[in-house]
Design an enzyme around this catalytic site. Sequence first.
Site, mmCIF file in Angstrom:
data_model
loop_
_atom_site.group_PDB
_atom_site.id
_atom_site.type_symbol
_atom_site.label_atom_id
_atom_site.label_comp_id
_atom_site.label_asym_id
_atom_site.label_seq_id
_atom_site.Cartn_x
_atom_site.Cartn_y
_atom_site.Cartn_z
ATOM 1 N N TYR A 182 0.807 -1.224 0.000
ATOM 2 C CA TYR A 182 0.000 0.000 0.000
ATOM 3 C C TYR A 182 0.840 1.274 0.000
ATOM 4 O O TYR A 182 0.353 2.336 0.353
ATOM 5 C CB TYR A 182 -0.926 -0.008 1.224
ATOM 6 C CG TYR A 182 -1.817 -1.223 1.295
ATOM 7 C CD1 TYR A 182 -2.647 -1.571 0.234
ATOM 8 C CD2 TYR A 182 -1.823 -2.038 2.424
ATOM 9 C CE1 TYR A 182 -3.459 -2.697 0.300
ATOM 10 C CE2 TYR A 182 -2.636 -3.167 2.502
ATOM 11 C CZ TYR A 182 -3.450 -3.491 1.431
ATOM 12 O OH TYR A 182 -4.252 -4.591 1.503
ATOM 13 N N THR A 192 18.179 19.519 26.323
ATOM 14 C CA THR A 192 18.085 18.080 26.484
ATOM 15 C C THR A 192 17.488 17.527 25.194
ATOM 16 O O THR A 192 16.897 18.265 24.405
ATOM 17 C CB THR A 192 17.204 17.723 27.698
ATOM 18 O OG1 THR A 192 17.218 16.296 27.884
ATOM 19 C CG2 THR A 192 15.774 18.174 27.495
ATOM 20 N N SER A 193 17.643 16.237 24.975
ATOM 21 C CA SER A 193 17.147 15.652 23.721
ATOM 22 C C SER A 193 15.674 15.947 23.502
ATOM 23 O O SER A 193 15.220 16.188 22.374
ATOM 24 C CB SER A 193 17.381 14.137 23.719
ATOM 25 O OG SER A 193 18.757 13.848 23.736
ATOM 26 N N HIS A 231 -33.020 -1.432 13.864
ATOM 27 C CA HIS A 231 -32.871 -2.784 14.408
ATOM 28 C C HIS A 231 -32.944 -3.835 13.305
ATOM 29 O O HIS A 231 -33.289 -4.992 13.555
ATOM 30 C CB HIS A 231 -33.935 -3.077 15.475
ATOM 31 C CG HIS A 231 -34.016 -2.047 16.547
ATOM 32 N ND1 HIS A 231 -33.128 -1.997 17.600
ATOM 33 C CD2 HIS A 231 -34.868 -0.993 16.710
ATOM 34 C CE1 HIS A 231 -33.432 -0.974 18.376
ATOM 35 N NE2 HIS A 231 -34.473 -0.340 17.853
ATOM 36 N N SER A 256 -14.151 -12.780 -7.540
ATOM 37 C CA SER A 256 -13.984 -14.031 -6.807
ATOM 38 C C SER A 256 -13.214 -14.999 -7.679
ATOM 39 O O SER A 256 -13.446 -15.079 -8.892
ATOM 40 C CB SER A 256 -15.353 -14.624 -6.449
ATOM 41 O OG SER A 256 -15.226 -15.973 -6.025
ATOM 42 N N ASN A 278 -11.802 -3.445 3.171
ATOM 43 C CA ASN A 278 -10.425 -3.054 3.477
ATOM 44 C C ASN A 278 -10.389 -1.834 4.385
ATOM 45 O O ASN A 278 -9.563 -1.727 5.300
ATOM 46 C CB ASN A 278 -9.663 -2.750 2.185
ATOM 47 C CG ASN A 278 -9.302 -4.004 1.418
ATOM 48 O OD1 ASN A 278 -9.418 -5.101 1.942
ATOM 49 N ND2 ASN A 278 -8.867 -3.856 0.178
ATOM 50 N N ARG A 314 10.563 11.817 33.786
ATOM 51 C CA ARG A 314 10.840 11.314 32.439
ATOM 52 C C ARG A 314 10.969 9.814 32.449
ATOM 53 O O ARG A 314 11.650 9.235 33.303
ATOM 54 C CB ARG A 314 12.160 11.918 31.916
ATOM 55 C CG ARG A 314 12.693 11.313 30.597
ATOM 56 C CD ARG A 314 11.856 11.823 29.454
ATOM 57 N NE ARG A 314 12.506 11.592 28.178
ATOM 58 C CZ ARG A 314 11.970 10.867 27.200
ATOM 59 N NH1 ARG A 314 10.801 10.277 27.365
ATOM 60 N NH2 ARG A 314 12.582 10.741 26.041
ATOM 61 N N ARG A 364 7.222 6.588 17.562
ATOM 62 C CA ARG A 364 7.703 6.076 16.278
ATOM 63 C C ARG A 364 6.606 5.369 15.501
ATOM 64 O O ARG A 364 6.785 5.038 14.323
ATOM 65 C CB ARG A 364 8.904 5.148 16.489
ATOM 66 C CG ARG A 364 10.135 5.887 16.999
ATOM 67 C CD ARG A 364 11.341 4.986 17.127
ATOM 68 N NE ARG A 364 12.435 5.682 17.776
ATOM 69 C CZ ARG A 364 13.313 6.473 17.156
ATOM 70 N NH1 ARG A 364 13.201 6.656 15.854
ATOM 71 N NH2 ARG A 364 14.287 7.063 17.824
#
Length: 472
Positions: free
Chosen positions: A26, A131-132, A180, A304, A318, A344, A353
Site C-alpha cells: 500500500y 536536552t534531547s 434494528h 472471486s 479493506n 521522564r 515512532r
Amino acid sequence: MSGVTDWTSLASLEPAIALGPLDGRYRGAVAPLVDHLSEPALNRMRLHVEVEWFIHLCETGAVPGTRALAADEVALLRGIPAGFDADGIREHADFEKVTVHDVKAVEYVIKARIKGTSLEPLSELVHFACTSEDINNLSYALMVKGAVEDVWLPAASSLVDQVADLARAAKATPMLSRTHGQTATPTTLGKEFAVLAHRLGRQLRRIERQEYLGKINGATGTYGAHTAAVPATDWIEVSRTFVEGLGLTWNPLTTQIESHDWQAELYADVARFGRILHNLATDVWTYVSLGYFAQATTKGSIGSSAMPHKINPIRFENAEANLEISAALFDTLGATLVTSRLQRDLTDSSSQRNIGVAFGHSMLAIDNVSRGLKTLSVNEAALAADLDASWEVLAEPIQSAMRAAAVAGVPGMDNPYERLKDLTRGQQIDAAAIQAFVAGLPLPEETAARLAALTPGSYVGLAEKLVDDYLA
C-alpha cells in the site's frame, strides 16, 4: 521447504518484500506521509529545530559572545535540513553508530557541516542548554502538524466532500429505513449520507482547531542549565518566542518532556473520525448487499476466484480493517503518551515512532472508501421495490394523524396505536389494506385525502429539506 531466502539481495523487489504492508503493498496510498512521519523526516526536523535554535540564540543575543548572522550564514544553516538527502541520511547514521544516540548524531552532523566556516567559532551554540526532548518534542509537533495539515486533512476533507456530494445527488431518492434491521419509517438515501457527512465534518472542524504544543526548557523544565550558564538572560521569553516562532503553542510548564496531552487530544479526534467512517463503510456494505447500489468494475478485474458473477465491496471491507487498526494504534498512543514516570521515562520514544503507522492506516482507509464510493451507482428500482413491499410502515403516520384528530375532538379516533398494531404487526400488508383502513375512518376530508395519497415512497418527511438546509 527449508533454508532462509536472502531477501536482502533482491533490492529491486523492495516494496514487495517489505515487512509491513504500508511500506509494501500500500505504499502508493500512504507515500505523502513519508515526507512528514518517517525516520528520515524525524531527523530532518531535528536538524531544522537545532539550526533554528542556533539562529534564535544569535538573533536574541541570549548568549554573550554571539553576533548577528550574515544572510549567507543563515542560508548555510537552513540549507542543512533543507538538503537532508540520501547522503545526509547516511552521514547521520554513521555518527549514530558511534554515539548510539540519534539526537547527539544530529548535533554532530551540524557541527561537521559548519566546520571550517565562519560559524565554527559559534559551534557550541548547537544544542546549547538543550536536552534531547527539547529537540524531539518540537520535531514531533512540527512533523505531526505538517502531516495533519498538509496530507491527512486534505484527504479527509476531500472524502467528506465526496460523501456530501452523494448526499445532495440522492437527497430526493426515497429509501426504506431499517431500525434494528427491521422495516421502518422511510427516509431518503441522500439524507442518510448527509448524516454521515455532517458527523465527519464536525470531527474535521475539531481537528482543524487542534493546538500543537512545544517546549524548550531543559532537562527538567526549570531552565537550570540556561540560568547557570547565562543568568542575566530572560530564558522564559527566549523559549516562548522560539516555540511560537516555529508556529507552535508554547507550553510553559513541563517536566523533561512536553506532556503530550495535545497528541492524545488529536489522536482521539482522528480515531473518532475513523470510527464514523467505519460506520459509513459498514452501512455502504449493507446497502450493496441489499442491492441499493450497483458497483462498477474495471476491465479484467476479478471479484472471486471461484464465482465469476461476484463484485465484492472490497474497498469498504479493506477500509473497515484499516480503520480498526488505526483506531487501536491511536487509542494506545493517546493512553500511553499522557503518562511519564516522575520527570521522564522513555516509553514515549518508542510509542511516537508508530505515529506514522497510525496515520498510514487511516490514510489507506480514506483512500479505499473514496475509491469505493466512485464505483457506486444508485439502483433506484431496488429501492422502490423495497418500499412498495413495505406498506406496513404507513401505520406510523396513520396512527399519528388519528392522534392529532382525537386531540382536535374528532370522534372515532380511540386507541389509534393499538388499532394499527392489530392491522399490521406480524402481517403482510399491501396498499389495498392500508387504503381500506383509512377509508373506514371518520377523518376530516383533507386528512383522509392526504393519507389516502400517501405511499411508502412519498413518506419521507422533511428529508430533502434537511439536506438542503443543514448539510454544509
